[in-house]
Scaffold this active site. Structure first.
Site, PDB file in Angstrom:
ATOM      1  N   CYS A 142       0.815  -0.837   0.111  1.00 13.88           N
ATOM      2  CA  CYS A 142      -0.123  -0.210   0.075  1.00 13.88           C
ATOM      3  C   CYS A 142       1.156   1.477  -0.023  1.00 13.88           C
ATOM      4  O   CYS A 142       2.121   1.391  -1.028  1.00 13.88           O
ATOM      5  CB  CYS A 142      -1.065  -0.076   1.197  1.00 13.88           C
ATOM      6  SG  CYS A 142      -2.323   1.155   1.505  1.00 13.88           S
ATOM      7  N   LYS A 163     -13.176   7.861  -1.371  1.00 12.62           N
ATOM      8  CA  LYS A 163     -11.976   7.181  -0.710  1.00 12.62           C
ATOM      9  C   LYS A 163     -12.409   5.362  -1.609  1.00 12.62           C
ATOM     10  O   LYS A 163     -13.206   5.142  -2.027  1.00 12.62           O
ATOM     11  CB  LYS A 163     -11.956   6.229   0.514  1.00 12.62           C
ATOM     12  CG  LYS A 163     -11.701   5.361   1.139  1.00 12.62           C
ATOM     13  CD  LYS A 163     -11.722   5.498   2.818  1.00 12.62           C
ATOM     14  CE  LYS A 163     -10.606   4.704   3.402  1.00 12.62           C
ATOM     15  NZ  LYS A 163     -10.939   4.050   4.581  1.00 12.62           N
ATOM     16  N   HIS A 235      -4.628  -5.131   0.038  1.00 11.72           N
ATOM     17  CA  HIS A 235      -4.595  -5.144   1.685  1.00 11.72           C
ATOM     18  C   HIS A 235      -5.193  -6.982   1.044  1.00 11.72           C
ATOM     19  O   HIS A 235      -5.688  -7.383   1.950  1.00 11.72           O
ATOM     20  CB  HIS A 235      -5.191  -5.035   1.981  1.00 11.72           C
ATOM     21  CG  HIS A 235      -4.923  -3.574   2.575  1.00 11.72           C
ATOM     22  ND1 HIS A 235      -3.379  -3.104   3.345  1.00 11.72           N
ATOM     23  CD2 HIS A 235      -5.297  -1.987   1.766  1.00 11.72           C
ATOM     24  CE1 HIS A 235      -3.022  -1.906   3.540  1.00 11.72           C
ATOM     25  NE2 HIS A 235      -4.153  -1.340   2.660  1.00 11.72           N
ATOM     26  N   GLU A 237      -3.837  -8.852   2.995  1.00 12.38           N
ATOM     27  CA  GLU A 237      -3.311  -8.991   4.240  1.00 12.38           C
ATOM     28  C   GLU A 237      -4.107  -8.939   5.322  1.00 12.38           C
ATOM     29  O   GLU A 237      -4.253  -9.137   6.507  1.00 12.38           O
ATOM     30  CB  GLU A 237      -2.108  -8.758   4.712  1.00 12.38           C
ATOM     31  CG  GLU A 237      -2.100  -7.441   5.831  1.00 12.38           C
ATOM     32  CD  GLU A 237      -1.931  -6.162   4.106  1.00 12.38           C
ATOM     33  OE1 GLU A 237      -2.339  -4.949   4.461  1.00 12.38           O
ATOM     34  OE2 GLU A 237      -1.948  -6.456   3.359  1.00 12.38           O
TER      35      GLU A 237
END
Length: 306
Positions: A142, A163, A235, A237
């Site tokens: 990121c 966003k 992401h 993760e």
């Protein structure tokens, strides 16, 4: 094989309960093999949550991993207990002479700042340059990936007017890449960011190769062979409820935020979110660890020499 972490690190109990093989230092010393030395430069405010997320992924391979936790030397975290930081983290200035098979540079919630306005930017640029002599393979995640691609190539991050938040489909653009071994033609990945990297600017750099990309949120996973690096802007993760935590936090604070798209069943925040990225997360990080294992020198003094 398990991941080697201190038995007192919170991730040790978390991963043990999940069935991930973990190994403390005493048991690891009895195994006559060289573990892969992987460092995590953790820039996230919730250090323990981030430790768990990455340890879970890199600890799921058949190889023994020795995980080292790093922090910026002068930057003080306000969200993690000082005792935890003192017990488990080392400042970058203390490892400058060491070699690592792999390094993960996490994201950080500072997208609104210009890179040069970040209080640890000068030291982070030294870290990124240091990877070229002391790290075999680096994974920027990121904001960490955006920082690396900017530092090495001048590729800019651009602010979004809203966003990018939710789970988005990504196309497998390089099925023959060893990093995408076992990947489907499409995969879903959590996204949570106010900035983007633009594909046209990536394409202008001949040495960069986009491996995963989305029509909605742009390039995601980029290979940089010249710097032995991967950059991922989203992401894999994340835990199942990480986007929910971010959404609930913003709602509680009165911060305007859209419901994360394609995350809750029926886009209804009252429903339990479903994890649809876990298998691809393990594939990507497992493939990264395998590539390190296949290519890193057994003699660690040779890392960065080629």
């Amino acid at each position: 094989m398990p991941i080697k972490i201190p038995a007192t690190l919170p991730a040790y109990d978390v991963l043990t309960r999940e069935g991930v093989m973990v190994l403390d230092e005493e048991l690891a010393a009895r195994q006559d093999i060289r573990p892969l030395r992987i460092a995590l430069l953790n820039l996230m405010p919730k250090k323990i949550q981030t430790e768990n997320q990455f340890a879970r992924l890199i600890g799921a391979t058949p190889l023994q991993i020795e995980l080292s936790l790093l922090r910026m030397s002068d930057h003080k975290t306000r969200n993690t207990a000082a005792a935890h930081m003192a017990s488990f983290y080392r400042p970058f200035e203390d490892v400058g002479d060491e070699k690592f098979d792999g390094l993960i540079i996490t994201g950080a919630p500072i997208e609104h700042l210009a890179f040069e306005d970040v209080d640890y930017w000068d030291e982070l640029t030294r870290v990124m340059d240091w990877t070229q002599t002391n790290v075999h393979s680096t994974f920027g995640v990121c904001w960490g990936g955006m920082a690396m691609i900017n530092h090495f190539y001048g590729v800019k991050k651009h602010m979004l007017d809203h966003k990018a938040f939710g789970c988005f489909r990504h196309r497998n653009l390089a099925p023959s890449s060893p990093y995408l071994r076992g990947f489907s033609d499409e995969c879903v990945m959590p996204v949570s960011r106010w900035t983007e990297i633009r594909q046209a600017e990536v394409d202008a750099v001949p040495t960069l190769r986009t491996l995963l990309g989305s029509a909605e949120v742009g390039p995601c996973l980029i290979e940089d062979p010249a710097h032995r690096a991967l950059y991922v802007f989203n992401h894999f993760e994340y835990d199942s409820d990480t986007l929910k935590q971010e959404y609930d936090r913003d709602v509680a604070d009165g911060t305007p935020i859209n419901v994360p798209g394609n995350y809750y069943p029926g886009d209804n925040p009252a429903q339990q979110p479903l994890n649809r990225w876990r298998s691809h997360a393990h594939l990507l990080y497992g493939n990264w660890i395998n590539e390190i294992y296949q290519t890193t020198p057994f003699d660690m003094s040779l890392i960065g020499k080629d």
